[in-house]
Enzyme design. Structure first.
Site, mmCIF file in Angstrom:
data_model
loop_
_atom_site.group_PDB
_atom_site.id
_atom_site.type_symbol
_atom_site.label_atom_id
_atom_site.label_comp_id
_atom_site.label_asym_id
_atom_site.label_seq_id
_atom_site.Cartn_x
_atom_site.Cartn_y
_atom_site.Cartn_z
ATOM 1 N N GLU A 158 -13.240 2.940 -7.822
ATOM 2 C CA GLU A 158 -13.398 3.264 -6.406
ATOM 3 C C GLU A 158 -14.679 4.048 -6.102
ATOM 4 O OE1 GLU A 158 -9.700 5.092 -5.273
ATOM 5 O OE2 GLU A 158 -8.548 3.286 -5.660
ATOM 6 N N ASN A 199 -13.981 -1.214 -10.306
ATOM 7 C CA ASN A 199 -12.723 -1.520 -9.622
ATOM 8 C C ASN A 199 -12.691 -0.802 -8.276
ATOM 9 O OD1 ASN A 199 -9.971 -2.684 -9.880
ATOM 10 N ND2 ASN A 199 -9.290 -0.550 -9.808
ATOM 11 N N HIS A 235 -4.379 -4.061 -2.468
ATOM 12 C CA HIS A 235 -3.256 -3.382 -1.819
ATOM 13 C C HIS A 235 -3.214 -3.873 -0.372
ATOM 14 C CE1 HIS A 235 -2.569 -0.780 -5.206
ATOM 15 N NE2 HIS A 235 -3.825 -0.363 -5.188
ATOM 16 N N GLU A 263 -4.330 -4.607 -8.817
ATOM 17 C CA GLU A 263 -3.270 -3.680 -8.383
ATOM 18 C C GLU A 263 -2.476 -4.257 -7.215
ATOM 19 O OE1 GLU A 263 -4.878 0.240 -7.693
ATOM 20 O OE2 GLU A 263 -6.335 0.035 -9.342
ATOM 21 N N ASP A 265 -0.111 -5.362 -4.402
ATOM 22 C CA ASP A 265 1.162 -5.194 -3.708
ATOM 23 C C ASP A 265 0.932 -5.548 -2.240
ATOM 24 O OD1 ASP A 265 -0.091 -2.793 -2.779
ATOM 25 O OD2 ASP A 265 0.930 -1.610 -4.306
#
Length: 461
Positions: A158, A199, A235, A263, A265
């Site tokens: 990030e 990432n 996300h 990651e 979701d």
């Protein structure tokens, strides 16, 4: 990326199709061919995130072992865990994740070496002329500890603001933008066989932030800096997967890089309902299909195993139900759509012929099968003139099928001639009314629907 928690989702448990699930065996949600097998047949991996506390949950680990072939440690390799004070290292939690992965024939994505968050105070308190040495020592020590044990590292996590500029964190403030190249070179020197990633989140579609990442990795590649891939955290909010996601992935791979969904979701405003669960299923399939369509998309990882261990409710109040598994680790519609996207699913629907004139029941069933697993939904209709008080539906499973879990009924035995009996809340069926139940099963090739239905001793069809 988020701090992974083990808090239960704020919403009441939602199960497949909104039905309350009752496990027949302790291997909840672990039946059938795992997503990992379907993914591997397509040349990619399908992973999850685990924390050390997750490892004591036998239901969670059963699902993880059956379904996933890549593990990302939720918190156990971050700086505040691995080096809480200067020069004092703690690799025990990360080692526990690696040990679990090795014992279940899973690979590991190392996460992460450099991140502005979950950074111990001593790092932020260093004079700027000491930050580079501390960063290089941390990367070298941790990457050396795990040398040869990891598939990849998220070297820097990030690094971008939403406008595509670099965050002004401790590392940028001390070293400028050059800290990223230095971190990658240091990680490569310590573990030359690990894939090295940058990432970030909100870089899945084409926007200012992903443009910033694209410019950076283009520069790093042109400078010969060792970088292998870009991680798209993914996300999402239900219904908001970017339409430009595939094109965005393709422009990164055109630079000679891998991309990974790291990651995944897809959060829902609670309570979830059949419509939002259906949209979530569409979103998951879209993401998987995007990966499969891009030749250097190497895999997909969901953040957490199920809704019960998701970080979403604790971070976004009123939202949750963001994974493929509910709070009881039973598969949701997103699981089935993911299996279908991976090429392992076929759906057939069978309706029994009209019952004979003196029959008092009719049965409709639907089978959703993939490789060595299937789910089946069965509806019983009371076609008689008297209410049914307590029911037992007997039927014969196809050869090679074995029931592993059921909802709205108890089923015994698990194969051959079986009987599905009502549970406490659905034993009464008025004339003209219906009751539904279902089950999950493994199979050895025969995915046929059951036959010879009899309700309380009376043949239905």
């Amino acid at each position: 990326m988020p701090r992974t928690t083990t808090a239960l989702a704020a919403a009441a448990t939602l199960a497949v199709g909104g039905l309350l699930l009752a496990a027949v065996t302790s291997q909840a949600g672990a039946a059938g061919t795992g997503l990992k097998t379907l993914a591997e047949a397509k040349g990619i991996y399908f992973g999850t995130a685990l924390t050390q506390s997750n490892l004591s949950n036998s239901t969670l680990t059963a699902v993880a072992g059956a379904q996933f072939d890549m593990v990302t440690p939720g918190n156990e390799m971050k700086w505040d865990t691995t080096e809480p004070s200067n020069g004092s290292y703690n690799f025990g939690p990360g080692d526990a994740i690696v040990s679990f992965a090795q014992s279940h024939d899973m690979r590991v994505r190392g996460h992460n070496l450099v991140w502005h968050s979950q950074l111990p105070g001593w790092v932020n308190g260093l004079p700027s002329n000491q930050v580079q040495a501390a960063m290089e020592a941390h990367i070298t020590t941790e990457a050396t500890h795990y040398k040869g044990k990891l598939y990849a590292w998220d070297v820097v996590n990030e690094p971008f603001n939403e406008d595509g500029s670099l965050r002004q964190d401790a590392f940028y403030n001390a070293m400028g933008s050059g800290y990223l190249a230095d971190a990658l070179r240091t990680a490569h020197a310590a573990d030359p066989n690990a894939k090295l990633y940058l990432n970030d989140y909100n870089i899945e579609g084409q926007n200012a932030k992903s443009d910033g990442m694209y410019r950076l990795v283009s520069q790093l590649k042109s400078q010969g800096v060792p970088i292998d891939g870009v991680g798209l955290e993914s996300h999402f909010i239900v219904g908001q997967v970017p339409s430009s996601m595939r094109a965005n992935m393709q422009r990164f791979t055109a630079l000679g890089l891998d991309v990974a969904i790291t990651e995944l979701d897809d959060r829902i405003q609670l309570p979830a309902n059949s419509s939002t669960l259906a949209q979530q299923a569409t979103d998951y399939a879209t993401v998987v299909n995007n990966c499969l369509a891009v030749s250097r998309c190497v895999g997909v990882s969901q953040w957490g195993v199920g809704d019960a261990d998701s970080w979403i409710p604790g971070t976004f109040p009123g939202q949750g139900a963001a994974t493929m598994y509910d709070n009881n680790y039973q598969p949701k519609p997103a699981y089935n759509s993911t299996a279908t996207a991976l090429g392992g699913s076929t759906t057939t629907t069978t309706t029994t012929p009209p019952p004979p004139p003196n029959s008092t029941c009719a049965v409709t069933d639907s089978v959703n099968a993939w490789n060595t697993g299937l789910t089946e939904s069965i509806t019983i209709t009371n076609t008689g003139t008297a209410p049914i008080n307590g029911w037992s539906l007997a039927f014969t499973l196809a050869g090679g099928q074995t029931v592993t879990s059921a909802w709205n009924a108890s089923i015994t035995p698990a194969s051959g001639q079986v009987a599905a009996k009502n549970v406490g809340y659905n034993g009464s069926v008025a004339p003209g009314a219906s009751v539904s139940f279902g089950f999950q099963a493994t199979h050895t090739g025969n995915t046929s629907a059951p036959g010879d239905f009899t309700l309380n001793g009376t043949r239905c069809a």
